[in-house]
Design an enzyme around this catalytic site. Structure first.
Site, PDB file in Angstrom:
ATOM      1  N   GLY A 176      24.062  17.338  77.812  1.00  0.00           N
ATOM      2  CA  GLY A 176      24.194  17.724  76.506  1.00  0.00           C
ATOM      3  C   GLY A 176      23.581  19.229  76.084  1.00  0.00           C
ATOM      4  O   GLY A 176      24.214  20.159  75.677  1.00  0.00           O
ATOM      5  N   ASP A 177      22.257  19.281  76.807  1.00  0.00           N
ATOM      6  CA  ASP A 177      21.880  20.738  76.722  1.00  0.00           C
ATOM      7  C   ASP A 177      22.849  21.826  77.478  1.00  0.00           C
ATOM      8  O   ASP A 177      23.182  22.854  76.997  1.00  0.00           O
ATOM      9  CB  ASP A 177      20.387  20.853  77.345  1.00  0.00           C
ATOM     10  CG  ASP A 177      19.460  20.278  76.219  1.00  0.00           C
ATOM     11  OD1 ASP A 177      19.694  20.629  75.002  1.00  0.00           O
ATOM     12  OD2 ASP A 177      18.389  19.789  76.758  1.00  0.00           O
ATOM     13  N   LEU A 178      23.215  21.430  78.751  1.00  0.00           N
ATOM     14  CA  LEU A 178      23.882  22.274  79.562  1.00  0.00           C
ATOM     15  C   LEU A 178      25.504  22.211  79.003  1.00  0.00           C
ATOM     16  O   LEU A 178      25.798  23.646  78.962  1.00  0.00           O
ATOM     17  CB  LEU A 178      24.052  21.745  80.848  1.00  0.00           C
ATOM     18  CG  LEU A 178      22.971  21.484  81.694  1.00  0.00           C
ATOM     19  CD1 LEU A 178      23.150  20.877  83.222  1.00  0.00           C
ATOM     20  CD2 LEU A 178      21.978  22.629  81.794  1.00  0.00           C
TER      21      LEU A 178
END
Length: 212
Positions: A176-178
């Site tokens: 999700g962050d990436l």
């Protein structure tokens, strides 16, 4: 500022671009790491006293966090005390010479610091302002902190991992962050291209006007 001199692109396609990086932990730093890999000069602004949170994340190599070094490679770093008039003056000078600003604070934090998008749009219209947040800047959940595990659970992807009959499990990678970081890169590159195209149109207009 954006440099159109092809002779200065030897360091990468974003050579000549300066990025002011207010982000921390993962989504923002990964975004600016990619920009640094593409040749941009990235100046990381860290919190006075402690620096980026991930400087304290293990494992450590020669007293340095491997996590921090992994996602902040190729960057320069500066610590600023935003409450200090001297440091605020220095930050204003950095804003004047930067092309991109990246932050991933909760919505409203940059406004309270005095460097929100509305203010910078007036004082530094050349600046591409990039904000990465968990739930956007509007809507009923905008004030909530966003963590990768929360997004995985809310999005349902945790139901696809783990063992049959057991509770849902977190995906090992913080995708999700990436993913947010890479979408941020796409937006920044699109904005830089659009900005350069507008500059080229103005140059063509001035040149044609001068030849009439």
């Amino acid at each position: 500022m954006i440099n159109s001199d092809n002779n200065k692109l030897e360091g990468g396609p974003l050579s000549g671009i300066t990025v002011l990086d207010f982000s921390r932990v993962l989504a923002g730093p990964y975004c600016t790491m990619v920009l640094a890999d593409l040749g941009a000069r990235v100046i990381k602004v860290e919190k006075f006293g402690t620096g980026d949170d991930t400087r304290a994340f293990p494992p450590f190599i020669s007293a340095e966090s491997a996590y921090f070094m992994c996602f902040n490679r190729g960057k320069e770093s500066i610590v600023l005390d935003i409450k200090s008039p001297r440091d605020r003056e220095l930050l204003e000078r950095l804003l004047n010479t930067s092309d991109v600003l990246v932050e991933n604070f909760r919505p409203g934090v940059m406004d309270r610091l005095g460097y929100g998008p509305d203010r910078l749009a007036k004082t530094h219209p050349h600046l591409i302002y990039t904000s990465i947040s968990g739930f956007g800047h509007s809507g009923p959940m905008s004030e909530l902190p966003g963590y990768d595990m929360v997004v995985q659970a809310m999005g349902g992807v945790m139901s696809l991992t783990g063992w049959p009959g057991e509770r849902p499990a977190r995906v090992g990678t913080s995708f999700g962050d990436l993913g947010a970081a890479l979408f941020g890169v796409i937006c920044i590159l699109s904005a830089l291209y659009h900005y350069q195209q507008n500059i080229n149109l103005w140059i063509q207009f001035l040149w044609s006007a001068g030849t009439e």
